[in-house]
Structure formats: structure tokens, C-alpha cells
Design a protein around this motif. Structure first.
Motif, PDB file in Angstrom:
ATOM      1  N   MET B 268      74.074  49.407  98.622  1.00 39.67           N
ATOM      2  CA  MET B 268      75.067  48.474  98.077  1.00 39.67           C
ATOM      3  C   MET B 268      75.339  48.766  96.608  1.00 39.67           C
ATOM      4  O   MET B 268      76.463  48.611  96.133  1.00 39.67           O
ATOM      5  CB  MET B 268      74.595  47.024  98.249  1.00 39.67           C
ATOM      6  CG  MET B 268      74.558  46.550  99.683  1.00 39.67           C
ATOM      7  SD  MET B 268      75.921  47.141 100.712  1.00 39.67           S
ATOM      8  CE  MET B 268      77.281  46.190 100.057  1.00 39.67           C
ATOM      9  N   ARG B 269      74.296  49.196  95.873  1.00 40.61           N
ATOM     10  CA  ARG B 269      74.498  49.527  94.462  1.00 40.61           C
ATOM     11  C   ARG B 269      75.471  50.700  94.338  1.00 40.61           C
ATOM     12  O   ARG B 269      76.336  50.709  93.473  1.00 40.61           O
ATOM     13  CB  ARG B 269      73.165  49.856  93.797  1.00 40.61           C
ATOM     14  CG  ARG B 269      73.246  49.943  92.287  1.00 40.61           C
ATOM     15  CD  ARG B 269      71.890  50.132  91.638  1.00 40.61           C
ATOM     16  NE  ARG B 269      71.066  48.938  91.718  1.00 40.61           N
ATOM     17  CZ  ARG B 269      69.924  48.862  92.388  1.00 40.61           C
ATOM     18  NH1 ARG B 269      69.457  49.916  93.031  1.00 40.61           N
ATOM     19  NH2 ARG B 269      69.247  47.742  92.414  1.00 40.61           N
ATOM     20  N   LEU B 270      75.315  51.674  95.245  1.00 40.71           N
ATOM     21  CA  LEU B 270      76.214  52.821  95.220  1.00 40.71           C
ATOM     22  C   LEU B 270      77.637  52.419  95.598  1.00 40.71           C
ATOM     23  O   LEU B 270      78.603  52.986  95.122  1.00 40.71           O
ATOM     24  CB  LEU B 270      75.705  53.903  96.184  1.00 40.71           C
ATOM     25  CG  LEU B 270      74.365  54.547  95.791  1.00 40.71           C
ATOM     26  CD1 LEU B 270      73.856  55.447  96.889  1.00 40.71           C
ATOM     27  CD2 LEU B 270      74.499  55.312  94.486  1.00 40.71           C
ATOM     28  N   LEU B 271      77.763  51.431  96.457  1.00 40.14           N
ATOM     29  CA  LEU B 271      79.096  51.034  96.920  1.00 40.14           C
ATOM     30  C   LEU B 271      79.766  50.025  95.993  1.00 40.14           C
ATOM     31  O   LEU B 271      80.977  50.064  95.805  1.00 40.14           O
ATOM     32  CB  LEU B 271      79.013  50.448  98.340  1.00 40.14           C
ATOM     33  CG  LEU B 271      78.655  51.436  99.459  1.00 40.14           C
ATOM     34  CD1 LEU B 271      78.515  50.694 100.777  1.00 40.14           C
ATOM     35  CD2 LEU B 271      79.711  52.518  99.579  1.00 40.14           C
ATOM     36  N   THR B 272      78.965  49.070  95.445  1.00 41.02           N
ATOM     37  CA  THR B 272      79.610  47.973  94.716  1.00 41.02           C
ATOM     38  C   THR B 272      79.276  47.954  93.233  1.00 41.02           C
ATOM     39  O   THR B 272      79.829  47.146  92.503  1.00 41.02           O
ATOM     40  CB  THR B 272      79.181  46.603  95.288  1.00 41.02           C
ATOM     41  OG1 THR B 272      77.788  46.426  95.007  1.00 41.02           O
ATOM     42  CG2 THR B 272      79.410  46.524  96.779  1.00 41.02           C
ATOM     43  N   GLY B 273      78.364  48.817  92.765  1.00 45.77           N
ATOM     44  CA  GLY B 273      77.990  48.802  91.357  1.00 45.77           C
ATOM     45  C   GLY B 273      76.730  47.992  91.132  1.00 45.77           C
ATOM     46  O   GLY B 273      76.224  47.341  92.042  1.00 45.77           O
ATOM     47  N   ALA B 274      76.242  48.042  89.886  1.00 44.39           N
ATOM     48  CA  ALA B 274      74.895  47.550  89.607  1.00 44.39           C
ATOM     49  C   ALA B 274      74.865  46.100  89.132  1.00 44.39           C
ATOM     50  O   ALA B 274      73.809  45.598  88.767  1.00 44.39           O
ATOM     51  CB  ALA B 274      74.229  48.448  88.573  1.00 44.39           C
ATOM     52  N   ASP B 275      75.993  45.423  89.106  1.00 46.67           N
ATOM     53  CA  ASP B 275      75.984  44.037  88.626  1.00 46.67           C
ATOM     54  C   ASP B 275      75.286  43.142  89.638  1.00 46.67           C
ATOM     55  O   ASP B 275      75.728  43.005  90.776  1.00 46.67           O
ATOM     56  CB  ASP B 275      77.427  43.571  88.413  1.00 46.67           C
ATOM     57  CG  ASP B 275      77.461  42.249  87.683  1.00 46.67           C
ATOM     58  OD1 ASP B 275      76.611  41.383  87.974  1.00 46.67           O
ATOM     59  OD2 ASP B 275      78.330  42.093  86.809  1.00 46.67           O
ATOM     60  N   HIS B 276      74.178  42.500  89.198  1.00 52.22           N
ATOM     61  CA  HIS B 276      73.369  41.756  90.158  1.00 52.22           C
ATOM     62  C   HIS B 276      74.056  40.520  90.704  1.00 52.22           C
ATOM     63  O   HIS B 276      73.698  40.043  91.766  1.00 52.22           O
ATOM     64  CB  HIS B 276      72.029  41.370  89.519  1.00 52.22           C
ATOM     65  CG  HIS B 276      71.164  42.557  89.286  1.00 52.22           C
ATOM     66  ND1 HIS B 276      71.140  43.225  88.094  1.00 52.22           N
ATOM     67  CD2 HIS B 276      70.357  43.231  90.121  1.00 52.22           C
ATOM     68  CE1 HIS B 276      70.329  44.250  88.190  1.00 52.22           C
ATOM     69  NE2 HIS B 276      69.842  44.289  89.410  1.00 52.22           N
ATOM     70  N   ARG B 277      75.039  39.992  89.951  1.00 47.95           N
ATOM     71  CA  ARG B 277      75.738  38.828  90.476  1.00 47.95           C
ATOM     72  C   ARG B 277      76.413  39.170  91.797  1.00 47.95           C
ATOM     73  O   ARG B 277      76.552  38.337  92.672  1.00 47.95           O
ATOM     74  CB  ARG B 277      76.782  38.345  89.464  1.00 47.95           C
ATOM     75  CG  ARG B 277      76.161  37.678  88.251  1.00 47.95           C
ATOM     76  CD  ARG B 277      77.190  37.451  87.189  1.00 47.95           C
ATOM     77  NE  ARG B 277      77.767  38.714  86.741  1.00 47.95           N
ATOM     78  CZ  ARG B 277      78.817  38.816  85.946  1.00 47.95           C
ATOM     79  NH1 ARG B 277      79.438  37.726  85.538  1.00 47.95           N
ATOM     80  NH2 ARG B 277      79.257  39.990  85.559  1.00 47.95           N
TER      81      ARG B 277
END
Lengths: 278, 336
Positions: B268-277
Motif C-alpha cells: 500500500m505504501r508503494l501504491l498510495t504513498g507514505a502518509d499514515h493518515r
């Protein structure tokens, strides 16, 4: 007055028939078995054609139609079993996963669980299974037959020179039949004493050292990975301090023969023949 | 870095991605509901066919819901651990939380206790192991992620030794139960049990989502986060308790299912970025859908072949998840 009596009698008879009908009609027509020895029992009761689901490890007698596979060793496939619309599911206290049994019951199926740990329990369970299948007299007869054959074995081999034996169920680790198991009971009928009787658990896992200490006269090797013709390494191979090894009395047999069920006398007769010759 | 993340995440993007994942989760559940070893139509089930009703609503649906809840628990807890420890390798398994939970559950099995007590024991195991690992890793009042992970690995080994110890002294039947726990096993359960699990998982999930914006600040380091008004110790405690609650309940329900907690947040980090929100809720939803589909495959793939068997769901999660993870990682490396 007599008319009243007559109609009263008629009513009584009608009621009796009406009440006994459902009992007779309820004899389960579609059976799922969750343990190989239960499957063997159903076949031995002559009700094999009613089996619609069995485990992966069950086998049908020659010529019989093979039912669907509905479970593995411990886990019933709930969805498939529901799909088979059984009138009854018969499982064991030893094999059947509690959670799946609960799920089957929630699905409205009638599930009966019986114990098969000792030989006595096994015989009782055979009788009870025949009762829930609506054929109690067949169960009594089958039990009588099994007990008769066991008694015949005892008569024939009971006064042989007593020998110590271990029954090996598994390798790596070596698992033996301990006290309170059906094999512990069964080998007594052919004049053998279980050398592992003194252990505190039913299926002790033991090391070579303990096996040497037991020093059995006979090793009955029922470990699952027997491949005919291949000389597989066993922990006791070449350990001549074990009497059974020294005297070449290691007897390997198919574990499928020694199920806690109606096959037991047959298996014991074969084992006795291997030990004592014919 | 924080400014960059903020500029990427708009509330519209947050809503769209999470709504999309929620729709995907619902679609996966619906798809899995139609998939099984037996023919049974939903229409028949709803119009009074008892057999179809039992197949779909007693056998299939509870299993699907269980998979969804466990997937959500493992993936969102994994995402939270990774944020908290600022370490890519953190997941409930590697940290030893799963091992502690499994030990609790196994001890309960050995003592012959039922599901609710098994869950409580698993939760207890998860909390105790979390505290132990955290205190050792945090010994010099400076949390070193490497020490923490190393402690987790050792702690896991210790837990597994104890599990095998319990396994060797219980009866054959209990040993099977323990084996299923270690392999990871999804079986239909009663709706009451599922409700208890849902309460733990959804409660924990809500707590993690509520903490997610502070996790962003924590990503910059403890001191920076503190300077921006985050009570770091309290945040850690809240997240650890929430995550332990989820993992404990998940392990009690389905045993040790690998790979979901590690791989799903990374994917998911690779797909949506590292913003934890975004990452925390997205991981939870994607993890739920992933495990629902993996379990559907596990229960049907080999059923009609000569093997006629169900697979442990962990086989599917690792066999599908690992290559997918590699492909995504490689694609990301190329674009950088």
C-alpha cells in the motif's frame, strides 16, 4: 360397551403405529463418516451404500462405490458436508476438530461423536453407531463376532511364552502405543505385553535410549512411511542390544490394517501368524 | 518531508482511495460468497432452501468475515508498527507480538479453555510480549529500532520453544489443535465469536486511524515529534495496546497467518504513498480484502482435484504476496 373397548383398542394400536413410524423413518439414509474406522464399521454393518461422505484416508471394500471425500485426518470440510445433505455425521473424539463440529451443528446437521481410544471404547462405539443408524441388532452381532474372534485368538496364543513388544506408530520422533490405547489392549490377545506400558502418556515420543531400555522381544513397526521393497533406515537398525533386532523379530505391517474398528481381529491374526508362524 | 506528504494528500484523495478500497473489500466478500466447493445460490438461500442457507450463511459467510477481520487486524497493525519503530521490517511476527499471542493461545489450549478465554490469553500474551520487548529495546531510554527488532526475534524463538514444550506434553488431539494454530487456519465460527472479534479489531482499527496523523510526525524522529507537541510515550502506548488487542484476537481466532502484516502495508505504501493518515486505513481495508480472496482460493483451489483438500491460507498469502511485493518494489526502484 364392547364397541367402546374396540375403538379404544383401535385407537391405541393406531397411536402406537403413529409413534413408531417416525422412529422407523428416521433411520439415517445418508451418512458422513469422519474417521476411517467409523467408515469400516458402517461397511461391516452392511450399511456401506448409505455412506455419502468419508475422509481422504477411508477405503471402500472392493467393488463398492467410493463416496465423496468430505474431510481430511482432523478437519471436516464443512461446506462440502452440508452440501451432501447427510442425515447424520459421525465423528470421533480423537480426530474431529471441535470448531468444525460446532459449525456443522449450527448448520442444523445431526452430529454424533464417539470415542475410540481403547479397544473397549471402540467396541461400545461400534454398538452405539449401529443404534443411531437404526440397526442395533446388527451392531450387537458385529460386536459378538469381533469379540468371538478375539477370544479365539486368546485361546490360541494366550499360553505362549509371554513376550514384550513395542508398537511403533511413527518415526522422527519415534511414537509408540502407550498405556490406555487400543493397540495396548489388542496385542494382549496374542500373548504380547506392551513394553511401553509404564509410560505416562498414551502416545509417548521416545528416544533410542528408551527403546534400548525397553529391550522388546518384538517390534511391531506400523510407522506410516513403509514403502514395500525399500529397506528404510530405522532408529533401531543395527542396534543389536535390542533383543527384537538381534533376533530379527521386527515386523513391519500396514498401519491401515490396525484401525480401532472391525478390522482388528483380522490384523491381529496376520500379526500372530508373522510372529508364531502358521 | 512532512510538507511534501501533506501536499500529496488531499481530503478528496483520502476519501476516494478509501472508498475505492472499501468497495473492493465489499466486492471481494461478495465474490467469495459465490465461491465454494459446493453449488449454492444466494437466491435459494434467501428463499428458504435450508441446504443453500446453511452452506452460505453458516459455513461460508462466517469464514469470510473471519478472514476479513484477521486481514484487517494484521495489515493495519503491521503498518502501525512500521511507523512507530521507523523500521521497514517491523510486523507483528518479527516483533514477537504474534509469538507471544500464540504462546498465550497455546497455553489456553493446553489448559483446555474455550475460545473467549483463548482470546484473552492471546491478548495477554501479546501485551506482555509487547511490554517486554519494548522495555528491553528501550533500555537506555532511547528506542533503537534495531535493538527492538533483535529483541523481537529472540523473544519469538523463546516463545516458540515454550509452544513446542506445551505441544509435547499435551494429548494428541490438543497437539493437532496447536498445529493448526501454528499453521494458520481459518474455520467457520459462530456469529457470537465473530462479534467479539469484530469488536476488538474494529475498535483497534479506529484507534490506529485516530492516531495516524501523529504517526506522520513520529516518522521524523522522537525529538522532532515531541517539539511539535506530540506526547511520544503516550502515542506509543496507545498504538501498542490497540495493535496488541487486534493481533491477540486475530491469533486466537486463526493462528499464525504470515506475510499479511509485513507485505500489505508495504504494497500500500508503494501504491498510495507514505502518509499514515491514508496508509493505516488503506492497509487495513486492503489486508481484509487480500485475506478474504486468499482464503477463498485456499478453500476451493484443490477441492475438485485428486487431492481433494483445503490448503492452509498462509500458503496462498505468501505465494501470491511475495512475488507481487517484488514486482512493485522493482517498479518503484526503476522510477527512482
Amino acid at each position: 360397551m364392547s364397541t367402546i373397548m374396540k375403538s379404544f383398542r383401535l385407537a391405541t394400536i393406531t397411536l402406537l403405529i403413529a409413534f413408531s413410524l417416525p422412529v422407523w423413518a428416521e433411520a439415517p439414509r445418508r451418512i458422513v463418516s469422519l474417521k476411517p474406522s467409523i467408515t469400516d464399521t458402517v461397511y461391516a454393518l452392511g450399511l456401506g451404500e448409505r455412506l455419502v461422505g468419508v475422509t481422504k484416508y477411508c477405503d471402500a471394500p472392493d467393488g463398492a462405490k467410493k463416496p465423496e471425500i468430505a474431510a481430511d485426518y482432523t478437519r471436516p470440510y464443512t461446506e462440502r458436508i452440508i452440501g451432501l445433505r447427510p442425515d447424520i455425521v459421525i465423528g470421533s473424539e480423537e480426530n474431529s476438530s471441535r470448531r468444525s463440529i460446532d459449525a456443522l451443528r449450527r448448520a442444523g446437521l445431526s452430529v454424533e461423536i464417539f470415542p475410540f481410544t481403547t479397544l473397549g471404547e471402540t467396541l461400545d462405539s461400534i454398538e452405539k453407531i449401529s443404534a443411531v443408524l437404526g440397526a442395533p441388532e446388527r451392531g450387537k452381532k458385529l460386536r459378538g463376532e469381533i469379540e468371538g474372534r478375539l477370544d479365539a485368538l486368546k485361546k490360541r496364543y494366550g499360553d505362549k511364552k509371554p513376550a514384550n513388544a513395542v508398537v511403533v506408530w511413527g518415526l522422527k520422533p519415534t511414537i509408540l502405543a502407550g498405556p490406555g490405547t487400543f493397540m495396548d489392549d489388542a496385542i494382549a490377545y496374542i500373548g504380547l505385553t506392551n513394553a511401553a506400558r509404564g509410560t505416562s502418556v498414551r502416545y509417548p515420543k521416545i528416544g533410542l535410549e528408551q527403546l534400548i531400555a525397553f529391550d522388546p522381544d518384538i517390534i511391531v513397526d506400523l510407522s506410516m512411511d513403509i514403502k514395500p521393497g525399500s529397506a528404510q533406515e530405522r532408529p533401531w537398525s543395527n542396534v543389536d542390544s535390542i533383543k527384537a533386532v538381534r533376533e530379527g523379530r521386527v515386523i513391519a505391517m500396514d498401519p491401515g490394517m490396525f484401525r480401532a474398528g472391525p478390522r482388528m481381529p483380522n490384523a491381529l491374526e496376520k500379526l500372530a501368524a508373522r510372529i508364531y508362524g502358521n | 518531508m512532512e510538507i511534501e506528504m501533506r501536499s500529496h494528500l488531499t481530503s478528496r484523495r483520502w476519501i476516494w482511495i478509501n472508498a475505492g478500497l472499501l468497495a473492493f473489500l465489499i466486492a471481494s466478500i461478495a465474490f467469495a460468497l459465490f465461491l465454494g466447493s459446493e453449488e449454492a445460490s444466494l437466491r435459494a438461500a434467501l428463499s428458504g432452501d435450508e441446504r443453500a442457507y446453511a452452506i452460505i450463511f453458516v459455513s461460508r459467510l462466517p469464514r469470510i468475515l473471519l478472514a476479513a477481520l484477521v486481514g484487517m487486524a494484521l495489515a493495519s497493525a503491521g503498518g502501525a508498527f512500521q511507523a512507530l519503530l521507523r523500521n521497514q521490517l517491523a510486523d507483528p511476527f518479527i516483533l514477537g507480538v504474534s509469538g507471544g499471542a500464540a504462546l498465550g493461545a497455546v497455553a489456553a489450549v493446553g489448559a483446555g479453555l474455550g475460545f473467549t478465554l483463548q482470546s484473552i490469553a492471546a491478548f495477554g500474551g501479546a501485551i506482555v510480549s509487547m511490554l517486554a520487548i519494548f522495555n528491553i529495546g528501550n533500555a537506555r531510554r532511547r528506542l533503537s529500532p534495531t535493538t527492538l527488532l533483535l529483541t523481537g526475534v529472540i523473544f519469538n524463538a523463546f516463545c516458540f520453544a515454550l509452544i513446542l514444550f506445551v505441544n509435547s506434553i499435551v494429548t494428541m488431539e490438543e497437539a493437532y489443535q496447536i498445529l493448526f494454530l501454528l499453521m494458520g487456519n481459518i474455520e467457520p465460527m459462530g456469529m457470537g465469536t465473530i462479534a467479539v472479534l469484530a469488536l476488538c479489531v474494529l475498535g483497534g482499527f479506529a484507534m490506529l486511524c485516530a492516531c495516524s496523523w501523529r504517526m506522520n510526525l513520529l516518522a521524523m524522529g522522537d525529538a522532532d515529534a515531541a517539539s511539535m507537541g506530540v506526547n511520544v510515550a503516550r502515542l506509543r502506548a496507545v498504538v501498542f495496546i490497540a495493535a496488541s488487542l487486534m493481533v491477540g484476537a486475530a491469533v486466537a481466532a486463526s493462528g499464525l497467518i504470515g506475510f499479511v502484516g509485513l507485505a500489505v502495508p508495504h504494497i500500500m505504501r508503494l501504491l498510495t504513498g507514505a502518509d499514515h493518515r491514508l496508509l493505516v486505513p488503506a492497509s487495513g481495508l486492503a489486508g481484509a480484502a487480500f485475506l478474504v480472496l486468499a482464503d477463498a482460493a485456499a478453500r476451493t483451489l484443490l477441492m475438485h482435484t485428486g487431492y481433494a483438500t483445503e490448503l492452509p491460507v498462509g500458503v496462498i498469502t505468501a505465494m501470491v504476496g511475495a512475488p507481487l511485493f517484488m514486482i512493485l518494489l522493482r517498479r518503484q526502484q526503476k522510477t527512482i
